[in-house]
Design a protein around this motif. Structure first.
Motif, mmCIF file in Angstrom:
data_model
loop_
_atom_site.group_PDB
_atom_site.id
_atom_site.type_symbol
_atom_site.label_atom_id
_atom_site.label_comp_id
_atom_site.label_asym_id
_atom_site.label_seq_id
_atom_site.Cartn_x
_atom_site.Cartn_y
_atom_site.Cartn_z
ATOM 1 N N LEU A 173 -34.440 7.228 55.679
ATOM 2 C CA LEU A 173 -33.745 7.440 54.404
ATOM 3 C C LEU A 173 -33.388 8.913 54.160
ATOM 4 C CD1 LEU A 173 -32.990 5.833 51.827
ATOM 5 C CD2 LEU A 173 -35.211 6.479 50.900
ATOM 6 N N ALA A 174 -34.329 9.813 54.432
ATOM 7 C CA ALA A 174 -34.080 11.232 54.123
ATOM 8 C C ALA A 174 -32.843 11.744 54.875
ATOM 9 C CB ALA A 174 -35.319 12.074 54.411
ATOM 10 N N PRO A 175 -32.771 11.579 56.212
ATOM 11 C CA PRO A 175 -31.559 12.055 56.884
ATOM 12 C C PRO A 175 -30.301 11.275 56.495
ATOM 13 C CG PRO A 175 -33.070 11.014 58.460
ATOM 14 C CD PRO A 175 -33.813 11.137 57.164
ATOM 15 N N LEU A 176 -30.476 9.976 56.223
ATOM 16 C CA LEU A 176 -29.299 9.167 55.877
ATOM 17 C C LEU A 176 -28.680 9.638 54.559
ATOM 18 C CD1 LEU A 176 -27.492 6.726 56.430
ATOM 19 C CD2 LEU A 176 -29.155 5.318 55.193
ATOM 20 N N VAL A 177 -29.526 9.862 53.563
ATOM 21 C CA VAL A 177 -29.001 10.296 52.259
ATOM 22 C C VAL A 177 -28.448 11.716 52.364
ATOM 23 C CG1 VAL A 177 -29.667 10.740 49.854
ATOM 24 C CG2 VAL A 177 -30.416 8.650 50.989
ATOM 25 N N ALA A 178 -29.051 12.534 53.230
ATOM 26 C CA ALA A 178 -28.496 13.878 53.473
ATOM 27 C C ALA A 178 -27.109 13.754 54.110
ATOM 28 C CB ALA A 178 -29.431 14.683 54.365
ATOM 29 N N ALA A 179 -26.956 12.784 55.006
ATOM 30 C CA ALA A 179 -25.640 12.594 55.643
ATOM 31 C C ALA A 179 -24.589 12.173 54.619
ATOM 32 C CB ALA A 179 -25.746 11.551 56.761
ATOM 33 N N CYS A 180 -25.035 11.608 53.504
ATOM 34 C CA CYS A 180 -24.101 11.216 52.433
ATOM 35 C C CYS A 180 -23.737 12.405 51.540
ATOM 36 C CB CYS A 180 -24.726 10.123 51.563
ATOM 37 S SG CYS A 180 -25.023 8.582 52.429
ATOM 38 N N GLY A 181 -24.463 13.517 51.666
ATOM 39 C CA GLY A 181 -24.090 14.712 50.896
ATOM 40 C C GLY A 181 -25.135 15.216 49.922
ATOM 41 N N ALA A 182 -26.306 14.558 49.852
ATOM 42 C CA ALA A 182 -27.360 15.040 48.943
ATOM 43 C C ALA A 182 -28.375 15.866 49.733
ATOM 44 C CB ALA A 182 -28.059 13.855 48.289
ATOM 45 N N ALA A 183 -29.276 16.514 49.012
ATOM 46 C CA ALA A 183 -30.399 17.199 49.659
ATOM 47 C C ALA A 183 -31.657 16.420 49.315
ATOM 48 C CB ALA A 183 -30.515 18.628 49.153
ATOM 49 N N VAL A 184 -32.475 16.112 50.336
ATOM 50 C CA VAL A 184 -33.652 15.274 50.123
ATOM 51 C C VAL A 184 -34.930 16.062 50.441
ATOM 52 C CG1 VAL A 184 -34.735 13.061 50.667
ATOM 53 C CG2 VAL A 184 -32.248 13.284 50.806
ATOM 54 N N PRO A 185 -35.656 16.471 49.401
ATOM 55 C CA PRO A 185 -36.910 17.201 49.621
ATOM 56 C C PRO A 185 -38.085 16.250 49.628
ATOM 57 C CG PRO A 185 -36.280 17.351 47.304
ATOM 58 C CD PRO A 185 -35.332 16.364 47.960
ATOM 59 N N GLN A 186 -38.432 15.722 50.799
ATOM 60 C CA GLN A 186 -39.536 14.739 50.861
ATOM 61 C C GLN A 186 -40.834 15.460 51.139
ATOM 62 O OE1 GLN A 186 -40.218 11.018 52.170
ATOM 63 N NE2 GLN A 186 -39.315 10.846 50.145
ATOM 64 N N LEU A 187 -41.568 15.780 50.077
ATOM 65 C CA LEU A 187 -42.875 16.398 50.269
ATOM 66 C C LEU A 187 -43.884 15.260 50.317
ATOM 67 C CD1 LEU A 187 -42.661 19.578 48.049
ATOM 68 C CD2 LEU A 187 -41.643 19.083 50.242
ATOM 69 N N SER A 188 -44.525 15.099 51.476
ATOM 70 C CA SER A 188 -45.269 13.863 51.735
ATOM 71 C C SER A 188 -46.740 14.122 51.984
ATOM 72 C CB SER A 188 -44.686 13.176 52.970
ATOM 73 O OG SER A 188 -43.333 12.923 52.772
ATOM 74 N N GLY A 189 -47.458 13.014 52.155
ATOM 75 C CA GLY A 189 -48.889 13.113 52.406
ATOM 76 C C GLY A 189 -49.267 12.367 53.668
ATOM 77 N N ARG A 190 -50.563 12.311 53.892
ATOM 78 C CA ARG A 190 -51.089 11.596 55.046
ATOM 79 C C ARG A 190 -51.610 10.238 54.610
ATOM 80 N NH1 ARG A 190 -51.011 15.219 59.013
ATOM 81 N NH2 ARG A 190 -50.654 17.295 58.171
ATOM 82 N N GLY A 191 -51.821 9.374 55.566
ATOM 83 C CA GLY A 191 -52.288 8.029 55.228
ATOM 84 C C GLY A 191 -53.785 7.997 55.030
ATOM 85 N N LEU A 192 -54.214 7.039 54.233
ATOM 86 C CA LEU A 192 -55.647 6.806 54.059
ATOM 87 C C LEU A 192 -55.807 5.294 54.015
ATOM 88 C CD1 LEU A 192 -58.258 8.451 53.621
ATOM 89 C CD2 LEU A 192 -57.892 8.249 51.173
ATOM 90 N N GLY A 193 -56.783 4.786 54.781
ATOM 91 C CA GLY A 193 -56.993 3.343 54.769
ATOM 92 C C GLY A 193 -55.892 2.613 55.538
ATOM 93 N N HIS A 194 -55.479 1.452 55.035
ATOM 94 C CA HIS A 194 -54.589 0.601 55.829
ATOM 95 C C HIS A 194 -53.112 0.973 55.699
ATOM 96 C CE1 HIS A 194 -54.131 -1.413 51.952
ATOM 97 N NE2 HIS A 194 -52.994 -1.886 52.438
ATOM 98 N N THR A 195 -52.760 1.921 54.794
ATOM 99 C CA THR A 195 -51.344 2.310 54.719
ATOM 100 C C THR A 195 -51.159 3.635 55.458
ATOM 101 O OG1 THR A 195 -51.616 3.468 52.623
ATOM 102 C CG2 THR A 195 -50.978 1.161 52.504
ATOM 103 N N GLY A 196 -50.076 3.733 56.195
ATOM 104 C CA GLY A 196 -49.841 4.910 57.034
ATOM 105 C C GLY A 196 -49.208 6.032 56.227
ATOM 106 N N GLY A 197 -49.302 7.250 56.746
ATOM 107 C CA GLY A 197 -48.700 8.396 56.065
ATOM 108 C C GLY A 197 -47.515 8.921 56.859
ATOM 109 N N THR A 198 -46.480 9.336 56.130
ATOM 110 C CA THR A 198 -45.258 9.808 56.784
ATOM 111 C C THR A 198 -45.528 10.997 57.716
ATOM 112 O OG1 THR A 198 -43.997 9.018 54.920
ATOM 113 C CG2 THR A 198 -42.929 10.663 56.272
ATOM 114 N N LEU A 199 -46.397 11.918 57.291
ATOM 115 C CA LEU A 199 -46.654 13.087 58.138
ATOM 116 C C LEU A 199 -47.333 12.681 59.445
ATOM 117 C CD1 LEU A 199 -47.955 15.680 55.503
ATOM 118 C CD2 LEU A 199 -45.607 15.307 56.282
ATOM 119 N N ASP A 200 -48.271 11.726 59.354
ATOM 120 C CA ASP A 200 -48.958 11.261 60.568
ATOM 121 C C ASP A 200 -47.943 10.687 61.561
ATOM 122 O OD1 ASP A 200 -51.499 11.821 59.496
ATOM 123 O OD2 ASP A 200 -51.519 9.912 58.433
ATOM 124 N N LYS A 201 -46.961 9.977 61.028
ATOM 125 C CA LYS A 201 -45.955 9.364 61.910
ATOM 126 C C LYS A 201 -45.153 10.455 62.613
ATOM 127 C CE LYS A 201 -46.024 5.642 58.715
ATOM 128 N NZ LYS A 201 -45.526 4.720 57.772
#
Ligand code: URA
Length: 426
Positions: free
Chosen positions: A98-126
């Motif tokens: 999503l972040a690069p796709l929306v940037a390709a449409c002309g917006a700026a996407v500041p995704q400040l993310s976290g790490r995963g804990l438990g059964h849900t994954g974190g974007t930074l870990d990926k």
């Protein structure tokens, strides 16, 4: 500032009274200074858990959380800023696409993310499974990358709403996480401090999410939308189904590969559907008249993804880590897949090594689950349902145990559940 007694503040909320703005401000500031003890803040959190916060109280509480730290100044960029936050799901790799796709449409996407804990994954870990990629950027680097590339996914600095970290650790050990005002202020204080102009919230509901019912999700979404709007951030929430895992890949490097497939116009249809639904809301929020599907199909989203990864030291073309131990899990009977349990699959990926139990644990880049069946599929005995990936036999065994009952096979033909549920606007 007037002096308050922590005991009086706790008593007021315990008895379902209204806290004044000054009392909230004093309490949070005194907690940061160490003048309010952990047990006193615990008692106040429990009183809030039971009696809630009014709109005014919640706005003041959130303001104070924001003011406990720095705010990123994203004014003056050449593009409007818009971000996304997901409440967390299994196989949720949408940010990477999503972040690069929306940037390709002309917006700026500041995704400040976290790490995963438990059964849900974190974007930074990926993203850290990509050789060379770094999560930590300075505020100047974030601004530069937003201007030049249009998208950045990086670690949220320690300076954004720092009191949230202290409160969250306390909530974690005092059974006060699952409170709408506390979750809303925690999420929204960080997003408002990040400085984005607009925000879409993906509020996940179902077996693999921490919110199990549409009613609870609606209440949380409505509260967060109102908080964002009251703080000048144009905010929309989309409730989405998290009963089954999203896409086929669950695990860090596996999810990066699947994200690249979607950016190249391939990949699972549910991942594409959700990405485009959120992207359409995001471009609309900032007044950009472009259909994101065109940017996915002409490859420009993928081009921005490659630039975004390179800008943070990563090599988007480098081979990703591959797990040395792999094993298929097959069906023991004929029939139709009635359900694939996102929670079981998420726990299996975690046990295989893809997730962590404590904040300080390391994760495996290569471990995870490939999910080969979806609700409604007709299968026969021996049909492969999952491929488990692990770094060693011990982890493989843990994953095998966790996933044993994830798929229900029955005689009834069923249709897949809808992915997009309600949209909540102001
Ligand atoms: N995510 C957050 O950042 N805070 C919460 O309270 C819950 C989920």
């Amino acid at each position: 500032m007037e002096y308050f007694s922590a005991v009086d503040v706790i008593t007021t909320k315990r008895d379902d009274g209204a806290l004044s703005d000054d009392a909230i401000t004093w309490m949070l500031d005194a907690y940061v200074r160490g003048d309010v003890a952990e047990e006193q803040m615990s008692a106040l959190l429990m009183a809030i858990f039971f009696n809630g916060l009014s709109t005014r109280e919640l706005n003041t509480w959130t303001d104070r959380m924001i003011e406990s730290g720095e705010r990123l100044d994203l004014r003056g960029l050449s593009r409007p800023t818009v971000d996304k936050h997901s409440t967390g799901g299994v196989g949720d790799k949408i940010s990477l696409i999503l972040a690069p796709l929306v940037a390709a449409c002309g917006a700026a996407v500041p995704q400040l993310s976290g790490r995963g804990l438990g059964h849900t994954g974190g974007t930074l870990d990926k993203l850290e499974s990509i050789p060379g990629w770094r999560a930590f950027l300075s505020n100047d680097e974030i601004r530069d990358q937003l201007d030049t590339v249009g998208a950045v996914i990086c670690a949220a600095g320690q300076g954004l709403a720092p009191v949230d970290r202290k409160l969250y650790s306390l909530r974690d050990v005092t059974a006060t996480v699952a409170s709408v005002p506390l979750i809303s202020s925690s999420i929204m204080s960080k997003k408002i401090a990040e400085g984005t102009h607009a925000l879409v919230l993906d509020v996940k509901v179902g077996r693999g999410a921490f919110i199990k019912t549409v009613e609870q999700a609606r209440e949380l979404a409505t509260t967060m939308v109102r908080l964002g709007t009251d703080h000048g951030v144009a905010t929309v929430a989309q409730l989405t189904n998290m009963n089954a895992p999203l896409g086929r890949a669950i695990g860090n490097a596996l999810e990066v590969s699947e994200s690249v497939e979607v950016l190249q116009g391939r990949g699972p249809s549910d991942v594409r559907e959700l990405t485009l639904a959120l992207a359409r809301i995001m471009v609309e929020l900032v007044g950009i008249d472009v259909d994101p599907a065109t940017k996915l199909d002409d490859g420009s989203g993928y081009e921005v993804y490659q630039r975004m990864i390179r800008a943070q030291g990563g090599d988007p073309d480098a081979p990703l880590p591959v797990a040395p131990c792999r094993e298929e899990v097959v069906s023991t009977k004929d029939g139709y897949v009635q359900s694939v349990d996102a929670l079981d699959v998420g726990i299996a990926a975690w046990r295989l090594g893809a997730g962590r139990a404590r904040k300080e644990d390391a994760v495996s880049a290569a471990a995870g689950v490939e999910c080969l069946v979806r609700e409604g599929d007709a299968i026969t005995k021996g049909h492969p349902m999952f491929v488990l990936h692990a770094d060693d036999e011990a982890h493989l065994q843990l994953g095998r145990d966790a996933i044993a009952h994830a798929v229900v096979v029955g005689e009834r033909r069923v249709n897949a559940e809808a992915l997009l549920l309600e949209r909540i606007t102001n």
